[in-house]
Design a protein around this motif. Structure first.
Motif, short mmCIF file in Angstrom:
data_model
loop_
_atom_site.label_atom_id
_atom_site.label_comp_id
_atom_site.label_asym_id
_atom_site.label_seq_id
_atom_site.Cartn_x
_atom_site.Cartn_y
_atom_site.Cartn_z
N ILE A 87 0.88 -1.16 0.00
CA ILE A 87 0.00 0.00 0.00
C ILE A 87 0.91 1.21 0.00
O ILE A 87 1.67 1.43 0.94
CB ILE A 87 -0.93 0.01 1.23
CG1 ILE A 87 -1.78 -1.26 1.26
CG2 ILE A 87 -1.80 1.26 1.22
CD1 ILE A 87 -2.57 -1.43 2.53
N HIS A 88 0.85 1.96 -1.07
CA HIS A 88 1.68 3.16 -1.21
C HIS A 88 0.80 4.36 -0.92
O HIS A 88 -0.18 4.60 -1.62
CB HIS A 88 2.28 3.25 -2.61
CG HIS A 88 3.01 2.02 -3.04
ND1 HIS A 88 4.25 1.69 -2.55
CD2 HIS A 88 2.66 1.03 -3.89
CE1 HIS A 88 4.64 0.55 -3.09
NE2 HIS A 88 3.69 0.12 -3.90
N ILE A 89 1.14 5.11 0.12
CA ILE A 89 0.35 6.27 0.52
C ILE A 89 1.20 7.53 0.35
O ILE A 89 2.30 7.62 0.89
CB ILE A 89 -0.14 6.15 1.98
CG1 ILE A 89 -0.98 4.88 2.14
CG2 ILE A 89 -0.93 7.39 2.39
CD1 ILE A 89 -1.34 4.56 3.58
N GLU A 90 0.65 8.48 -0.39
CA GLU A 90 1.33 9.77 -0.58
C GLU A 90 0.43 10.86 -0.03
O GLU A 90 -0.76 10.91 -0.34
CB GLU A 90 1.60 10.02 -2.06
CG GLU A 90 2.58 9.04 -2.67
CD GLU A 90 2.84 9.34 -4.14
OE1 GLU A 90 2.94 10.53 -4.49
OE2 GLU A 90 2.93 8.38 -4.90
N TYR A 91 1.00 11.72 0.79
CA TYR A 91 0.27 12.84 1.38
C TYR A 91 0.70 14.08 0.61
O TYR A 91 1.82 14.56 0.79
CB TYR A 91 0.60 12.96 2.87
CG TYR A 91 -0.48 13.63 3.67
CD1 TYR A 91 -1.41 12.87 4.38
CD2 TYR A 91 -0.58 15.01 3.73
CE1 TYR A 91 -2.41 13.47 5.13
CE2 TYR A 91 -1.58 15.62 4.47
CZ TYR A 91 -2.48 14.86 5.17
OH TYR A 91 -3.48 15.46 5.90
N VAL A 124 -8.39 -0.80 6.46
CA VAL A 124 -9.57 -0.89 5.60
C VAL A 124 -9.23 -1.67 4.33
O VAL A 124 -10.00 -2.54 3.90
CB VAL A 124 -10.13 0.51 5.27
CG1 VAL A 124 -11.21 0.42 4.20
CG2 VAL A 124 -10.68 1.16 6.54
N ILE A 125 -8.09 -1.38 3.73
CA ILE A 125 -7.69 -2.11 2.52
C ILE A 125 -7.51 -3.59 2.83
O ILE A 125 -8.00 -4.45 2.09
CB ILE A 125 -6.44 -1.48 1.89
CG1 ILE A 125 -6.77 -0.10 1.30
CG2 ILE A 125 -5.84 -2.41 0.82
CD1 ILE A 125 -5.59 0.69 0.80
N VAL A 149 -1.97 -1.34 -3.94
CA VAL A 149 -2.91 -0.22 -4.04
C VAL A 149 -2.13 1.06 -3.79
O VAL A 149 -1.31 1.13 -2.87
CB VAL A 149 -4.06 -0.33 -3.02
CG1 VAL A 149 -4.99 0.85 -3.11
CG2 VAL A 149 -4.83 -1.64 -3.20
N ASN A 150 -2.39 2.07 -4.60
CA ASN A 150 -1.79 3.39 -4.42
C ASN A 150 -2.86 4.34 -3.90
O ASN A 150 -3.97 4.39 -4.44
CB ASN A 150 -1.24 3.92 -5.74
CG ASN A 150 -0.15 3.03 -6.28
OD1 ASN A 150 0.81 2.73 -5.60
ND2 ASN A 150 -0.31 2.57 -7.52
N VAL A 151 -2.52 5.09 -2.85
CA VAL A 151 -3.46 6.04 -2.25
C VAL A 151 -2.79 7.40 -2.20
O VAL A 151 -1.66 7.54 -1.72
CB VAL A 151 -3.87 5.60 -0.83
CG1 VAL A 151 -4.87 6.61 -0.23
CG2 VAL A 151 -4.45 4.20 -0.82
N ILE A 152 -3.51 8.41 -2.68
CA ILE A 152 -3.03 9.79 -2.63
C ILE A 152 -4.02 10.59 -1.80
O ILE A 152 -5.22 10.57 -2.08
CB ILE A 152 -2.88 10.40 -4.03
CG1 ILE A 152 -1.84 9.63 -4.84
CG2 ILE A 152 -2.52 11.88 -3.93
CD1 ILE A 152 -1.77 10.03 -6.30
N LEU A 153 -3.52 11.26 -0.78
CA LEU A 153 -4.32 12.19 0.02
C LEU A 153 -3.97 13.59 -0.47
O LEU A 153 -2.81 13.99 -0.44
CB LEU A 153 -4.00 12.01 1.50
CG LEU A 153 -4.33 10.62 2.04
CD1 LEU A 153 -3.64 10.39 3.38
CD2 LEU A 153 -5.81 10.44 2.17
N THR A 154 -4.98 14.32 -0.91
CA THR A 154 -4.73 15.61 -1.54
C THR A 154 -5.75 16.64 -1.05
O THR A 154 -6.47 16.40 -0.10
CB THR A 154 -4.74 15.45 -3.08
OG1 THR A 154 -4.21 16.65 -3.66
CG2 THR A 154 -6.12 15.14 -3.62
#
Length: 166
Positions: A3-7, A24-25, A40-45
């Protein structure tokens, strides 16, 4: 699983988003019995950035709470057997061998606004948007009433198993 998370915003969510997103994932994958290690890639923007993406991909010039970009076209939502008919380079990361499910983009501003509007925690709202988006990555949609009801039930099942109630 990766899980790749970018803020990608200066705005603080005020909570540690990574464990919420990860739980959750993980739960969505468990409940839907995904037989593969997944990515899964997740971006918080922020609203401005998600509005630009919404305009580019959906021709809607406004911010939204979450956008989902699935990498797999399912014949039946949540039926991972379709992967067996696809070539490996179309759906698996060549380095890790993980199934690439897709990308999730979440507006931090919308998480904050909606948590306040609905009277629940930011953790619950972030969890809800992540669960909603994961279902889109599994091929679910909510364009028809029966699809909407099915998706809502599946979202609530994921959140309930994690104790993320309204």
């Amino acid at each position: 699983m990766a899980i790749h998370i970018e803020y990608e915003t200066e705005l603080s969510l005020g909570i540690d988003a990574e464990p919420v997103i990860t739980k959750v994932i993980d739960m969505a994958l468990e409940i839907h019995q995904c037989p593969y290690a997944a990515e899964v890639n997740v971006i918080l923007t922020d609203n401005a950035s998600i509005a630009a993406i919404n305009q580019e991909y959906r021709n809607l010039a406004k911010p939204t709470d979450v956008l989902s970009f699935p990498m797999i076209s399912y014949e039946t939502p949540g039926d991972f057997s379709v992967v067996e008919t696809m070539s490996a380079e179309d759906c698996f990361d060549p380095d890790s061998g993980e199934l690439i499910l897709g990308d999730i983009i979440i507006s931090v501003e919308k998480v904050i606004e909606q948590a306040e509007a609905y009277g629940h925690s930011r953790e619950r709202e972030l969890g809800f948007l992540t669960a909603h988006s994961m279902l889109h990555l599994f091929g679910y949609d909510h364009m028809e009433e029966d699809e909407r009801i099915d998706m809502e039930e599946k979202q609530e099942a994921i959140l309930a198993r994690l104790g993320l109630y309204r």
